[in-house]
Motif scaffolding. Sequence first.
Motif, PDB file in Angstrom:
ATOM      1  N   LEU A 150       0.750  -1.409  -0.044  1.00 11.03           N
ATOM      2  CA  LEU A 150      -0.149  -0.092  -0.229  1.00 11.03           C
ATOM      3  C   LEU A 150       0.822   1.264  -0.087  1.00 11.03           C
ATOM      4  CD1 LEU A 150      -2.734  -1.289   2.640  1.00 11.03           C
ATOM      5  CD2 LEU A 150      -3.005  -0.795   0.097  1.00 11.03           C
ATOM      6  N   LEU A 151       1.660   1.283   0.886  1.00 11.60           N
ATOM      7  CA  LEU A 151       2.657   2.614   1.035  1.00 11.60           C
ATOM      8  C   LEU A 151       3.444   2.631  -0.348  1.00 11.60           C
ATOM      9  CD1 LEU A 151       4.050   1.886   4.740  1.00 11.60           C
ATOM     10  CD2 LEU A 151       2.656   3.879   3.844  1.00 11.60           C
ATOM     11  N   LYS A 152       3.841   1.640  -0.921  1.00 16.29           N
ATOM     12  CA  LYS A 152       4.575   1.770  -2.421  1.00 16.29           C
ATOM     13  C   LYS A 152       3.602   2.437  -3.691  1.00 16.29           C
ATOM     14  CE  LYS A 152       8.290  -1.330  -1.892  1.00 16.29           C
ATOM     15  NZ  LYS A 152       8.950  -2.557  -2.237  1.00 16.29           N
ATOM     16  N   LEU A 153       2.450   2.521  -3.344  1.00 22.04           N
ATOM     17  CA  LEU A 153       1.433   3.171  -4.267  1.00 22.04           C
ATOM     18  C   LEU A 153       1.296   4.677  -3.839  1.00 22.04           C
ATOM     19  CD1 LEU A 153      -0.999   0.065  -4.839  1.00 22.04           C
ATOM     20  CD2 LEU A 153       0.794   0.812  -6.325  1.00 22.04           C
ATOM     21  N   ILE A 154       1.649   5.140  -2.847  1.00 17.87           N
ATOM     22  CA  ILE A 154       1.681   6.708  -2.680  1.00 17.87           C
ATOM     23  C   ILE A 154       2.835   7.375  -3.371  1.00 17.87           C
ATOM     24  CG2 ILE A 154       1.509   8.458  -0.717  1.00 17.87           C
ATOM     25  CD1 ILE A 154       0.204   6.114   0.890  1.00 17.87           C
ATOM     26  N   PRO A 155       2.649   8.063  -4.357  1.00 18.02           N
ATOM     27  CA  PRO A 155       3.615   8.984  -5.032  1.00 18.02           C
ATOM     28  C   PRO A 155       4.548   9.672  -4.119  1.00 18.02           C
ATOM     29  CG  PRO A 155       1.584   9.004  -6.181  1.00 18.02           C
ATOM     30  CD  PRO A 155       1.443   8.424  -4.938  1.00 18.02           C
ATOM     31  N   GLU A 156       3.935  10.331  -3.104  1.00 23.55           N
ATOM     32  CA  GLU A 156       4.904  11.286  -2.107  1.00 23.55           C
ATOM     33  C   GLU A 156       5.819  10.387  -1.275  1.00 23.55           C
ATOM     34  OE1 GLU A 156       0.951  13.464  -3.012  1.00 23.55           O
ATOM     35  OE2 GLU A 156       1.668  11.417  -2.394  1.00 23.55           O
ATOM     36  N   LEU A 157       5.601   9.216  -1.207  1.00 24.88           N
ATOM     37  CA  LEU A 157       6.878   8.373  -0.639  1.00 24.88           C
ATOM     38  C   LEU A 157       7.698   7.653  -1.438  1.00 24.88           C
ATOM     39  CD1 LEU A 157       4.155   6.392   1.900  1.00 24.88           C
ATOM     40  CD2 LEU A 157       5.740   8.353   2.424  1.00 24.88           C
ATOM     41  N   HIS A 171       7.436   7.905 -13.263  1.00 25.70           N
ATOM     42  CA  HIS A 171       6.945   8.865 -13.634  1.00 25.70           C
ATOM     43  C   HIS A 171       6.646   8.787 -15.114  1.00 25.70           C
ATOM     44  CE1 HIS A 171       7.061  13.086 -14.998  1.00 25.70           C
ATOM     45  NE2 HIS A 171       6.133  13.395 -14.135  1.00 25.70           N
ATOM     46  N   ILE A 172       5.133   9.199 -15.588  1.00 28.48           N
ATOM     47  CA  ILE A 172       4.975   9.253 -17.090  1.00 28.48           C
ATOM     48  C   ILE A 172       4.353  10.492 -17.561  1.00 28.48           C
ATOM     49  CG2 ILE A 172       4.308   6.927 -16.731  1.00 28.48           C
ATOM     50  CD1 ILE A 172       1.256   7.896 -16.834  1.00 28.48           C
ATOM     51  N   GLY A 173       4.033  11.640 -16.655  1.00 32.36           N
ATOM     52  CA  GLY A 173       3.778  12.961 -17.316  1.00 32.36           C
ATOM     53  C   GLY A 173       3.068  13.811 -16.094  1.00 32.36           C
ATOM     54  N   GLU A 174       2.405  14.708 -16.448  1.00 27.59           N
ATOM     55  CA  GLU A 174       1.678  15.621 -15.482  1.00 27.59           C
ATOM     56  C   GLU A 174       0.355  15.813 -15.769  1.00 27.59           C
ATOM     57  OE1 GLU A 174       3.991  16.925 -13.371  1.00 27.59           O
ATOM     58  OE2 GLU A 174       5.658  15.764 -14.195  1.00 27.59           O
ATOM     59  N   ILE A 175      -0.544  16.204 -14.783  1.00 34.70           N
ATOM     60  CA  ILE A 175      -1.935  16.375 -14.970  1.00 34.70           C
ATOM     61  C   ILE A 175      -1.860  17.720 -15.991  1.00 34.70           C
ATOM     62  CG2 ILE A 175      -3.960  17.367 -13.921  1.00 34.70           C
ATOM     63  CD1 ILE A 175      -3.490  14.717 -12.771  1.00 34.70           C
ATOM     64  N   GLY A 176      -2.938  17.470 -16.729  1.00 32.64           N
ATOM     65  CA  GLY A 176      -3.277  18.150 -17.832  1.00 32.64           C
ATOM     66  C   GLY A 176      -2.208  17.846 -19.210  1.00 32.64           C
ATOM     67  N   GLY A 231      -7.842   4.508 -12.029  1.00 33.91           N
ATOM     68  CA  GLY A 231      -7.338   2.992 -12.111  1.00 33.91           C
ATOM     69  C   GLY A 231      -5.760   2.782 -11.843  1.00 33.91           C
ATOM     70  N   PRO A 232      -4.994   2.531 -12.505  1.00 33.23           N
ATOM     71  CA  PRO A 232      -3.496   2.058 -12.140  1.00 33.23           C
ATOM     72  C   PRO A 232      -2.796   3.540 -11.870  1.00 33.23           C
ATOM     73  CG  PRO A 232      -3.686   1.518 -14.407  1.00 33.23           C
ATOM     74  CD  PRO A 232      -4.947   1.768 -13.976  1.00 33.23           C
ATOM     75  N   PHE A 233      -3.176   4.349 -12.400  1.00 34.69           N
ATOM     76  CA  PHE A 233      -2.307   5.507 -12.114  1.00 34.69           C
ATOM     77  C   PHE A 233      -2.633   6.266 -11.077  1.00 34.69           C
ATOM     78  CE2 PHE A 233      -3.499   5.221 -16.777  1.00 34.69           C
ATOM     79  CZ  PHE A 233      -2.296   5.084 -17.328  1.00 34.69           C
ATOM     80  N   PHE A 234      -1.450   6.931 -10.410  1.00 32.79           N
ATOM     81  CA  PHE A 234      -1.581   7.840  -9.206  1.00 32.79           C
ATOM     82  C   PHE A 234      -0.984   9.111  -9.358  1.00 32.79           C
ATOM     83  CE2 PHE A 234      -1.606   3.560  -8.046  1.00 32.79           C
ATOM     84  CZ  PHE A 234      -2.610   3.290  -7.263  1.00 32.79           C
ATOM     85  N   VAL A 235      -1.406  10.062  -8.621  1.00 31.14           N
ATOM     86  CA  VAL A 235      -1.039  11.404  -8.655  1.00 31.14           C
ATOM     87  C   VAL A 235      -0.312  11.966  -7.469  1.00 31.14           C
ATOM     88  CG1 VAL A 235      -1.930  13.962  -9.151  1.00 31.14           C
ATOM     89  CG2 VAL A 235      -3.064  11.817 -10.528  1.00 31.14           C
ATOM     90  N   HIS A 236       0.886  12.497  -7.605  1.00 27.19           N
ATOM     91  CA  HIS A 236       1.584  13.029  -6.632  1.00 27.19           C
ATOM     92  C   HIS A 236       0.922  14.511  -6.345  1.00 27.19           C
ATOM     93  CE1 HIS A 236       4.961  15.189  -4.435  1.00 27.19           C
ATOM     94  NE2 HIS A 236       5.783  13.848  -4.519  1.00 27.19           N
ATOM     95  N   SER A 237       1.055  15.034  -5.334  1.00 29.00           N
ATOM     96  CA  SER A 237       0.648  16.570  -4.903  1.00 29.00           C
ATOM     97  C   SER A 237       1.089  17.502  -5.597  1.00 29.00           C
ATOM     98  CB  SER A 237       0.802  16.734  -3.404  1.00 29.00           C
ATOM     99  OG  SER A 237       0.095  15.780  -2.372  1.00 29.00           O
TER     100      SER A 237
END
Length: 315
Positions: A150-157, A171-176, A231-237
């Motif tokens: 679970l912790l490994k799926l949190i981008p800030e960590l 890392h694959i890109g940015e929002i927008g 889905g399988p994508f996660f967003v950093h703050s």
Amino acid sequence: MQFHDIDSFYTYLQSQQTAQKYLLNCYKRIDGVDAEVKSYENCNVFLYYLEHGRHYYEAGKQLDMVIKPVMFFYGMAHLLKASILTIRPNYPESTTVLAHGVSTRKRKKKNYTFLEDEVKIQHNGLFPYFSEHLFKMKNIPFEKITMNALLKLIPELIVLFQFEQDESLMHIGEIGDTTITIHKSICDDLNLTENAFMKRLEGYLPSIETMKSNANDITIQLNEPFLDVKGPFFVHSNQSIYIPKDREYFYPLSEIMIHYLLLYNLSMLSRYEAEWWGDLLTAKPDLDYPLIKAFLSITQSKIPLLIGNLLYQNK
């Protein structure tokens, strides 16, 4: 969506009039519901769920780490119930949905570590209920899952795991962005062909205009900006988008689900495993401590933002 926009939206909902108007608009989209009646019936409890949830978070931020997990877990539960009420006007339909919906091992093994601990998903309760109704996940893709996963799926960590040479997100890109680039090594990591990998992603991406592949990367040109990340994508703050690159962690989960499972277990530890929890906070014996400390710092601001964004999108 920036935090001050979500914060303003929470503030807007802090009256019976605005809460009722918001619920009315939500319920008008649900067949078979008297939107006018149900919005008046539910506006007060909706208002209290939001107020109490945010109070738990604000109080938790001021308290010692000893008690933070309990405050954040119950704050999150209240915010989730407010979100559920926007799409399930008769919630709770029965007492079976009121349990936490997840359990953990009651007796901890000798040499227990948080990273190796597991939580088990229950058939009834808040976790399976909100997973199904908020995120369309009726079937959770696992029965048990470790805290490490679970912790490994949190981008800030990511940065903490990088220090351990143990990085699980790419890392694959940015929002927008309208173009995302994925290193082809992920196909080997996931044991998938390039075509099979793309098939997995298609349902979670905006429509694809073109896809190009070279020796190192897959470049995907989208027809519209990548804004609705799921889905399988996660967003950093910081708005960066990541994808799991390890087969073991490639789950189509909402990050809200991940934080709920982590906070549930941490709240249980802080309440019922006083000796272990006290030793963790005073002796700081291993990697558990910096990861838990960092996670609590992240979740206290990220979960109100993510759940607030759900509410904002439903307005």
